[in-house]
Structures are given as structure tokens and as C-alpha cells.
Design a protein around this motif. Structure first.
Motif, short mmCIF file in Angstrom:
data_model
loop_
_atom_site.label_atom_id
_atom_site.label_comp_id
_atom_site.label_asym_id
_atom_site.label_seq_id
_atom_site.Cartn_x
_atom_site.Cartn_y
_atom_site.Cartn_z
N THR A 1 77.85 58.72 29.85
CA THR A 1 78.48 58.01 28.65
C THR A 1 80.26 57.74 29.04
O THR A 1 81.13 57.63 29.20
CB THR A 1 79.30 59.38 27.42
OG1 THR A 1 78.20 60.36 27.00
CG2 THR A 1 80.14 59.12 26.12
N ARG A 2 80.57 58.93 30.44
CA ARG A 2 81.78 58.99 31.53
C ARG A 2 81.93 58.05 31.75
O ARG A 2 82.41 57.01 32.49
CB ARG A 2 82.07 59.81 32.68
CG ARG A 2 83.26 60.14 32.62
CD ARG A 2 82.75 61.53 33.73
NE ARG A 2 83.87 61.08 34.97
CZ ARG A 2 85.09 61.86 34.42
NH1 ARG A 2 86.14 61.82 33.24
NH2 ARG A 2 86.23 61.26 35.35
N ARG B 1 74.97 47.07 26.66
CA ARG B 1 74.97 48.75 27.13
C ARG B 1 72.63 49.19 26.49
O ARG B 1 72.33 49.21 27.88
CB ARG B 1 75.59 49.64 26.24
CG ARG B 1 75.03 51.04 26.61
CD ARG B 1 76.03 52.07 26.41
NE ARG B 1 75.54 53.63 26.80
CZ ARG B 1 76.02 54.61 26.41
NH1 ARG B 1 77.16 54.43 26.19
NH2 ARG B 1 75.71 55.76 27.10
N TYR C 1 80.15 54.71 31.58
CA TYR C 1 80.94 53.61 30.91
C TYR C 1 81.95 53.14 29.59
O TYR C 1 82.48 52.56 29.77
CB TYR C 1 79.49 53.63 29.37
CG TYR C 1 78.00 53.21 29.73
CD1 TYR C 1 78.10 51.64 29.88
CD2 TYR C 1 76.98 53.72 29.83
CE1 TYR C 1 77.09 51.33 30.00
CE2 TYR C 1 76.52 52.59 30.39
CZ TYR C 1 76.28 51.15 30.27
OH TYR C 1 74.57 50.93 30.03
N ARG C 2 82.74 55.02 29.68
CA ARG C 2 84.21 55.11 29.22
C ARG C 2 85.17 54.32 30.35
O ARG C 2 86.08 53.69 30.51
CB ARG C 2 84.32 55.84 29.05
CG ARG C 2 84.39 56.22 27.25
CD ARG C 2 85.18 57.54 27.05
NE ARG C 2 85.36 57.96 27.82
CZ ARG C 2 85.01 59.65 28.09
NH1 ARG C 2 84.03 59.83 27.05
NH2 ARG C 2 85.08 60.44 28.71
#
Lengths: 286, 320, 310
Positions: free
Chosen positions: B230-231, B122, B233-234
Motif C-alpha cells: 500500500t505504501r 495496479r 503505491y501511495r
């Protein structure tokens, strides 16, 4: 730009400071070890001297002595030379076998490929390390050459696979067809046309294999299934650490050899990784 | 899907068969056979010959092989002359030690690989990525036995944080909580030594996978639609990259087996890796053959499991 | 006598599937093609991708295995006899992609001299002289000899490929889409050069292309291929002015017209031909969607028309 493949490899190493330092270090190491060992009296080093057992480092024995009173520094030099030589020998033998198998399999395809790949699959499923150890323990007239051969028999598969998949791609290219219509035999096409186009892949793989093979050889010697004690390798020196007393109190016997193996493998790997990047245009730095 | 599974399982049968034949001949080539150690050295050669005949050691090889393999299927792996016990019993004593050591190693491998891979992928080309990449460089090059030796030297002997041998503190009563803790305590350093090395390839895989996925169109699209980082990546990246990793554990098995021979030897851990070496030194042929066969089959099965899981996760594999 | 004659040529590729990868069927890339090339002419093989035109060419030179049928070269059956050295040097090929058809690791000298080294035993000096002569023949400078392929443009690379093809003084050259990988501005140059070379060396071309403009510019006779079979064969003039088969008609109608005034007319014509094609498809092809056997309509004009009566 492709003909200058070697120039690209070289440029990548020069760009990558770490790889350049590693290469210089490795070269110096080889020159040093082979040079010094010319002046060392090998038989004197491996002769047991019961009056000088386990001596710590001193001006007479730079790295002390082992349980047989033998000079560790001398053994380190000879051991490095032996480990390097066998590493190179095994890499060459397994490389030649692997390259031949891979390029023949990929170039001809069809039934030939099928048969060779089944043989390869068979070798892949064998628990290599255990079988090598068993072999080493049962082969009569065990020596450096038979040891290298045993190792090579179980180490050609990786490179064969890589070369095969590259050869599969290459043979679809029209330059191969052009060579066929120009009347060249399969043998000529494989070795004169296809192989030069795979050469950078071969160099990269052989370099990385060299590191792995030095590691494997010293590992086997460490377990007591490598060189005989009269032919010390780096692994032999490390194997003295299997005695807890030596491990805890007599670092000079095993630690230098351990660090040397580590540094040798690291530096060869650094060069190999830089070469690998050079063959992949996406990751190239220079 | 089913064709692939069927084919894949079918391929295994000749594989195991060939493996068993190779091991059979290896055993034949080893000095000493089932008789060695069984016989009193004072018995004359005629008696030995009679005994050989009785045990079928003079039969042609295929008959001997057939007897051996049918015995195998009935769970009879022969007799260890060194321990004077059935091989199955000897292996059984040690097998669980190695099994739990491998499980702990695998758990540690993933516990280390996933966070390192995610951070490295990341935040690539940051300081933390550089450090992680540097670690993978060293880990990739370092042989397990050197690394384990250094770990034992530093944490076992110099610092004294961990026990330096055995699988449990002598005198602890089996079944108690302290017995369990002592076992884990003994396994921790060997498992960690191995995991820190084996984890490296997974970290590298995860890193490059994430860096690759980051630039894929569907991620760019999600970002352009304003989905939070964040979303992204998740939901999009991790999920895609983590699944194949889960399948890798089967491929790790053969590596674990090779490693266990070194690790158990260095940490004097009573598992089957150590048993293998000591039996080989003692020329205890039946134990050695049984172990090679066992490890061989374990790694074939491991590859099978990973192939099958991967083919579900990534249908492209099936095409090959 | 015809220089090259194909009789009922078939090239099939197996399809494998299932658990044991058994052969479950065949792709019939070339499915019964017969044609003749006269010495010195240019024969154009036209068709869409997958029509089998390339496979036909590759089968003639021996790059694809022939399933059945006969290939006569100068009266000799190439299938029954092993291709002799003499026969092999007389048939050469120009490849489609000038990038992949030249080995990137070889110098121009080695590329052009490769066929010479296989068929003739020349000294280094003789070889160099021959290569230089070939280079000047294809219009490249003498300095090119020590260079690598990547130092040339696409058109120049194709010239190197042509020099290699003519090195053995062949009689028949199979040119598989020789210019389709080149810039349009270079295409005409290379094609005209090929024409000049043909006159100079008395070559016979089997020209394979999907580009009707190129075919018209180059060819004396044309064969139209569809799904592995010939649907029509005639002189270039006949094909363009008097197409008989609906597939040929459709191909011809698809050639763009530069004059914008004709745009409406062309659109209408194309629509009509397409309607015709869809309607009569079942009539012109058998139950498997294959063309019928060729029938003579006129001297030098054959078409795969349906039925006995027509």
C-alpha cells in the motif's frame, strides 16, 4: 527478423482473436456494401416519396423510411459505401502529405526540418473542427472531392510528426550513410531505403487514422456540414435524430446507422491496435 | 526553466497573430459581410457602395485587418446582424453555459479516470483490468456524437431520468438554490456523455504509466526493503504517475471545444458551440469569426499552460 | 604523389543555446589536421573517443561537412570542385557496425548492387553475375544473394559490407573501426581478409581505430590524434619503439602485456608515464589544451613537441 515486418503484423492479428474477427468482419462489410450497392438503384432510393413518409420497418422497407419516404436500408448501404470511400480517400491524401512532410523533415533535419515543423505547428494550433466546418460552408462547387481535400488539409499533422521522429532515428543509422557513399541520391535514399523501414509504422497509423476519419466524416455529416443530402452518408442518417421526434419514436432511421458507425470504428481500431502492438516488441503477444 | 518559459510564451505571439490572419481571411471569404442585414433591401446600389466606403470595406486588406485587430483589442468584436446586438454581448450570454459545462466535464473526466486507471494499472491482467481495458477500447473508438445520442435516447427519452434539452428549467428564479440545482441537473447528462469518452486516453495513460513504474528499480528496491505494498503505491507509484495527469487538462481544452459543438447541438444546450452552428447557418459572419478566434486562443492558452506545468513536473520536456 | 592529402582540415559543429537557439560556440571536432596517404599503404588513425578520428574519415568521404582546409585526392582538391562521379566511386567506406550499416529490409543482392546501380548500367543478369563474383571474393556462398542481413553472423555481415565497398573497384577505403563490433575470435579473420584484399586489389586503407593492437597488426604508418589534432605521426615501428610525445607514450604504455611476470614492471612503467604526463601536460599542450604543430624529428617521424629549441 525485421524484413518480415509484414509477417509479424499478420501474426499478431491472427494471435489476437478479436482483431482477426474484426478484420474478417470489416472485409465482409466492405465486400457486402460495395457488392450490394451495385444492384441498388441509387436514384430511386434518394427520390422523395411523399406517400411513404416515416414508415416503420416492413417487408417492403426493411428498416422503414425517413421523412422523405426514402428507404432507410438502401440509404444505409449507400451511406456505408460513401462513408468508407471518403474515409479511405481522406486517409490516403492526408497520409501521403503527412508521410512526405514527416520523412523529408526528419531525413534532412536542420533548416528544412525547422521550416516544415513551424508550418506543422501552425496547423496544430488551428481549431480544426471549427475551421473545417467554416470551410465547408463557404466553398463553392462543394462536392465529394473538395470535401475530402478540405478534411485532408487539416489532418496530415499527426502522421507527419510520427514519421518525422522515426525518420530522425533512421537517418542516424549507418545504412543511410552507406547509401550516401554508394552514390544514391537523397530522393532514392528516402524512398527506397528509409521508407521501407518505416512501413509498419505507416500501416499502423493509417489504419487508426481510417477509423478516426470515418468518425469525423460522419460527425460532420451529422452536423449538416458533410455530404449533401443527395449523397447519403452514415452521418446523414444519424443526423435525422437531431429531430427529437425521430430520436424518440423512429429509432429505425438513426439507430442502425449509429451502431454501424460504432462497430465499423471499433473493428478498424481493433485491427489497428493489434498492429500497433506488433510494432512494439515489448507488447507483442505472439 | 526561465528560458523555456520565456521561449514558450514568445512562440505564442506569432501563433495568435497567424491564427487571427487566417480567421480574418476566412471571414472575408464568407458570403455576407458586416453590411448584410444592416441594410434595407430597398436601398439602391449606390447607397450601398457609399456605405461600404464609409465602413472601410473597400480598403486594402492590411488596413482592414489592422482596423479589425485594433478593434478586437479594445473589446469590439463587431455587430451581429442576426441579433442586432454587439457580438460580445451575445457571446457573453452563452459563454458561461459552455464554461460551466466544460468545468463539469473536466471534473467528471478526472473522477472517472483516476480510480479506473489506478485499479487497471495496479491489478493489471485481472478481471477488473480486463473490463476497464475493454471499456477504453470502446471509448477510444466511439465518436462523441454517437455516444451522446445513445445516452440521450436511453437516459433522457426512454428512462426519463434526465432533461432532454435546455440549460435550466424555465421559470426557475436565478440566484436560488433550486436554480443552481436545475442547472447542474441539465448539465449532468451532456457532461457525463462527453467525459466518458474523453476520459479514456487518461485511463490508458495512467494504466501504462503505473505498469511501467511498477518494474522500475526504485520500486523493486523499496519492496525488497520490506515496504508495504500500500505504501509503495501511495508514496512511490501514484505520486509519480498522477502529476503529469494533472497537467493534461490544458491539452483537453481543444478536445472539449470540438466536443461541445456536438454535445450542445444534441442536448439543445444553449452554449457557444450551438451559437457557432446557428450563426454559421444564418451567415452571421462577425459572430462566427469571433467564436473561432475565441476557441483558437483558448486552445493555444490551454496547450501553453499544460506545457509549462509539464515542464515543471518533468524537466526532460524542457530539453526539446 | 600522395593518393590522399589533407591540409589543415577543420570540421566544426555549432553549439546552439538560449532563447533563440543562436550559435554560441563550436565543437572543434577536427582542428587542423594535415596528413598524407601513399598509394597502397595502410594509414592508421588512432585516438580515444572524441579525438576526431572518425570525423576526419567521414569528412574525407563527404559525410561531414568540412569547415575549412583542403582535401586532395590524386592531386584534385575535393572541396573546390564538386565531387565528380568518378571521384566518388574511388573512395568507399567500411562501417563500424555491421548491424546498422546493412538495411534490414533489403536482400544481399540489393545491398551489394546499390553502388553498381548508381554508377553502372548493367542488365539484371550482369548485375547478378557481378554480385556473385563479389560474394565469392569476400568468401560468402552464392546462396547468400537472396538472403536478408539478419540471416548472417556479425563477421559475415561485415564481409557483405566489404563486398559493397569494393563493388566499384575503389582505390581508397576508409575503414572506421571495422572490427570493433565483432567477437574477438572473428576480428583477426576479418582483418587478415582485409589485408589479402588489399594486396589483390591494390587498395589504400585509412584505418580508424582505438585499438592499438589492431593498428599495429595492420598499419604501415600511424597518426595519433588527441582533441582534434595530430600529436604524432610515424611508421608503425617508430611509434611503438620510439614514441616522442607524452600522449603517445601514455597510449603505448597502456597496451596490456600477456606475460604475467612483467605485470609488476608494467605497473611501475605505467605509473611513471602517468606522472610524467600529468607533470608535463602544460608543457606539451598550449593554453587551450591543444597540441602544437607537427615537427619533423626524423625522416618519416613527426611529433607535436613544444618550443623551438627541441
Amino acid at each position: 527478423m525485421e524484413h518480415s515486418g509484414f509477417r509479424i503484423l499478420w501474426r499478431e492479428i491472427v494471435r489476437d482473436k478479436l482483431a482477426l474477427i474484426s478484420l474478417i468482419f470489416f472485409m465482409m462489410m466492405v465486400a457486402f456494401v460495395f457488392g450490394i450497392s451495385l444492384f441498388l438503384d441509387e436514384s430511386e432510393i434518394v427520390t422523395v416519396d411523399l406517400f411513404a413518409i416515416h414508415e416503420p420497418p416492413s417487408s417492403q422497407f426493411w428498416l422503414g423510411t425517413d421523412y422523405g419516404g426514402r428507404d432507410v436500408f438502401g440509404q444505409l448501404i449507400i451511406g456505408t459505401r460513401n462513408s468508407l470511400s471518403i474515409g479511405i480517400l481522406v486517409t490516403l491524401i492526408s497520409g501521403i502529405v503527412g508521410i512526405t512532410m514527416g520523412v523529408v523533415s526528419g531525413y534532412f533535419g536542420g533548416t528544412v526540418d525547422n521550416i516544415l515543423m513551424r508550418i506543422l505547428d501552425f496547423f496544430m494550433i488551428l481549431p480544426t473542427l471549427m475551421i473545417v466546418i467554416v470551410f465547408v460552408s463557404i466553398v463553392p462547387n462543394y462536392g465529394v472531392m473538395s470535401f475530402s481535400l478540405i478534411m485532408s488539409v487539416f489532418l496530415w499533422m499527426g502522421i507527419a510528426r510520427l514519421i518525422r521522429s522515426k525518420a530522425l532515428q533512421e537517418k542516424e543509422l549507418d545504412y543511410v550513410n552507406a547509401s550516401k557513399t554508394a552514390g544514391s541520391s537523397h530522393l532514392k535514399i528516402i524512398f527506397k531505403q528509409v521508407l521501407p523501414n518505416i512501413s509498419s509504422l505507416i500501416i499502423v497509423t493509417m489504419t487508426l487514422n481510417l477509423a478516426a476519419n470515418i468518425g469525423l466524416e460522419s460527425g460532420l455529416s451529422f452536423l449538416g456540414f458533410g455530404f449533401p443530402e443527395s449523397t447519403p452518408s452514415l452521418g446523414t442518417l444519424v443526423s435525422y435524430a437531431r429531430n427529437p421526434q425521430t430520436l424518440e419514436y423512429r429509432w429505425w432511421i438513426w439507430l442502425p446507422a449509429s451502431l454501424l458507425i460504432l462497430i465499423l470504428m471499433l473493428s478498424i481500431n481493433n485491427v489497428g491496435q493489434a498492429l500497433k502492438r506488433a510494432t512494439d516488441a515489448k507488447q507483442r503477444r505472439g | 526553466m526561465w528560458t523555456f518559459t520565456f521561449r514558450r510564451v514568445l512562440i505564442m505571439i506569432p501563433q495568435i497573430l497567424l491564427l487571427s490572419i487566417v480567421i480574418f481571411f476566412l471571414a472575408k471569404m464568407m458570403p455576407g459581410d458586416a453590411l448584410t442585414g444592416l441594410i434595407d433591401p430597398n436601398i439602391g446600389p449606390e447607397a450601398i457602395e457609399a456605405q461600404r466606403e464609409k465602413l472601410g470595406l473597400n480598403d486594402p486588406w492590411h488596413v482592414q485587418y489592422w482596423n479589425w485587430i485594433t478593434n478586437l483589442f479594445q473589446g469590439d468584436l463587431g455587430q451581429s446582424f442576426q441579433h442586432k446586438l454587439p457580438v460580445t454581448e451575445i457571446i457573453n450570454q452563452r459563454l458561461w453555459n459552455t464554461f460551466w459545462l466544460s468545468v463539469l466535464t473536466l471534473i467528471l473526466t478526472y473522477l472517472i479516470a483516476i480510480p479506473l486507471g489506478l485499479i487497471s494499472g495496479r491489478y493489471n491482467d485481472t478481471i477488473s483490468d480486463r473490463i476497464i481495458t475493454g471499456y477504453t477500447y470502446i471509448g477510444f473508438a466511439a465518436p462523441v456524437f454517437i455516444f451522446a445520442l445513445l445516452m440521450l435516447f436511453i437516459f433522457g427519452f426512454q428512462l426519463g431520468w434526465f432533461p432532454t434539452g435546455g440549460s435550466v428549467t424555465p421559470g426557475t428564479v436565478p440566484g436560488t438554490w433550486s436554480f443552481f440545482l436545475s442547472k447542474v441537473y441539465h448539465m449532468l447528462l451532456p457532461a457525463l456523455s462527453m467525459a466518458l469518452i474523453t476520459t479514456v486516453s487518461t485511463v490508458q495513460y495512467l494504466r501504462s504509466e503505473i505498469i511501467d513504474t511498477k518494474q522500475k528499480d526504485f520500486v523493486l528496491l523499496a519492496r525488497s526493503k520490506g515496504v508495504s505494498e500500500t505504501r509503495i503505491y501511495r508514496k512511490h507509484i501514484f505520486r509519480n504517475s498522477l502529476l503529469p495527469i494533472a497537467a493534461f487538462f490544458g491539452y483537453e481544452i481543444s478536445g472539449l471545444i470540438g466536443g461541445s459543438i456536438f454535445i450542445e447541438n444534441i442536448f439543445s444546450y444553449p452554449g457557444i458551440g450551438q451559437l457557432f452552428l446557428s450563426s454559421l447557418m444564418q451567415r452571421d459572419t462577425s459572430v462566427v469569426t469571433a467564436l473561432v478566434l475565441l476557441f483558437g486562443i483558448a486552445s493555444i492558452l490551454g496547450t501553453l499552460i499544460s506545457d509549462l506545468i509539464l515542464s515543471i513536473v518533468d524537466p526532460r520536456i524542457r530539453m526539446k | 604523389m600522395a593518393l590522399l592529402k589533407l591540409e589543415d582540415l577543420h570540421v566544426h559543429f555549432p553549439i546552439r543555446s538560449g532563447v533563440f537557439k543562436r550559435i554560441v560556440g563550436h565543437v572543434k571536432a577536427v582542428n587542423g589536421v594535415s596528413l598524407e596517404l601513399k598509394s597502397g599503404e595502410t594509414y592508421g588513425l588512432v585516438g580515444e573517443s572524441g579525438s576526431g578520428k572518425t570525423t576526419t574519415g567521414r569528412a574525407v568521404i563527404g559525410l561531414n561537412e568540412i569547415t575549412s582546409g583542403k582535401v586532395f585526392y590524386a592531386g584534385k582538391n575535393l572541396i573546390e570542385k564538386k565531387r565528380t562521379k568518378e571521384l566518388r566511386r574511388e573512395i568507399q567506406m567500411i562501417f563500424q557496425d555491421p548491424y546498422s550499416s546493412l538495411n534490414p529490409k533489403k536482400r544481399v543482392l540489393d545491398i551489394i548492387a546499390e553502388p553498381l546501380r548508381n554508377f553502372e548500367s548493367l542488365t539484371k543478369q550482369e548485375e547478378q553475375k557481378r554480385v556473385q563474383q563479389l560474394l565469392s571474393q569476400v568468401g560468402l556462398s552464392q546462396k547468400s544473394i537472396a538472403k536478408y542481413p539478419h540471416e548472417f553472423s556479425g563477421g559475415q555481415r561485415q564481409r557483405i559490407g566489404i563486398a559493397r565497398a569494393i563493388a566499384l573497384q575503389p582505390k581508397l577505403i576508409i575503414a572506421d573501426e571495422p572490427v570493433s563490433a565483432l567477437d574477438v575470435s572473428v576480428q583477426a579473420q576479418v582483418l587478415n581478409f582485409m589485408k589479402d584484399l588489399q594486396k589483390e586489389l591494390n587498395l589504400t586503407y585509412l584505418l580508424i581505430s582505438h585499438d592499438l593492437g589492431i593498428i599495429r597488426h595492420m598499419c604501415d604508418r600511424i597518426g595519433i590524434m588527441y582533441k582534434g589534432r595530430l600529436v604524432e605521426e610515424a611508421t608503425a615501428k617508430e611509434i611503438y619503439e620510439n614514441p616522442q610525445h607524452i600522449y603517445t607514450k601514455r597510449l603505448i604504455s597502456s597496451i596490456p602485456d600477456i606475460d604475467p611476470k612483467n605485470r609488476g614492471k608494467m605497473m611501475a612503467l605505467r605509473e611513471e608515464v602517468k606522472r610524467d604526463f600529468d607533470e608535463k601536460y602544460n608543457q606539451y599542450f598550449d593554453e587551450n589544451g591543444l597540441a602544437y604543430d607537427l615537427k619533423a624529428i626524423a625522416a618519416d617521424h613527426f611529433a607535436a613537441l613544444p618550443g623551438e629549441g627541441q
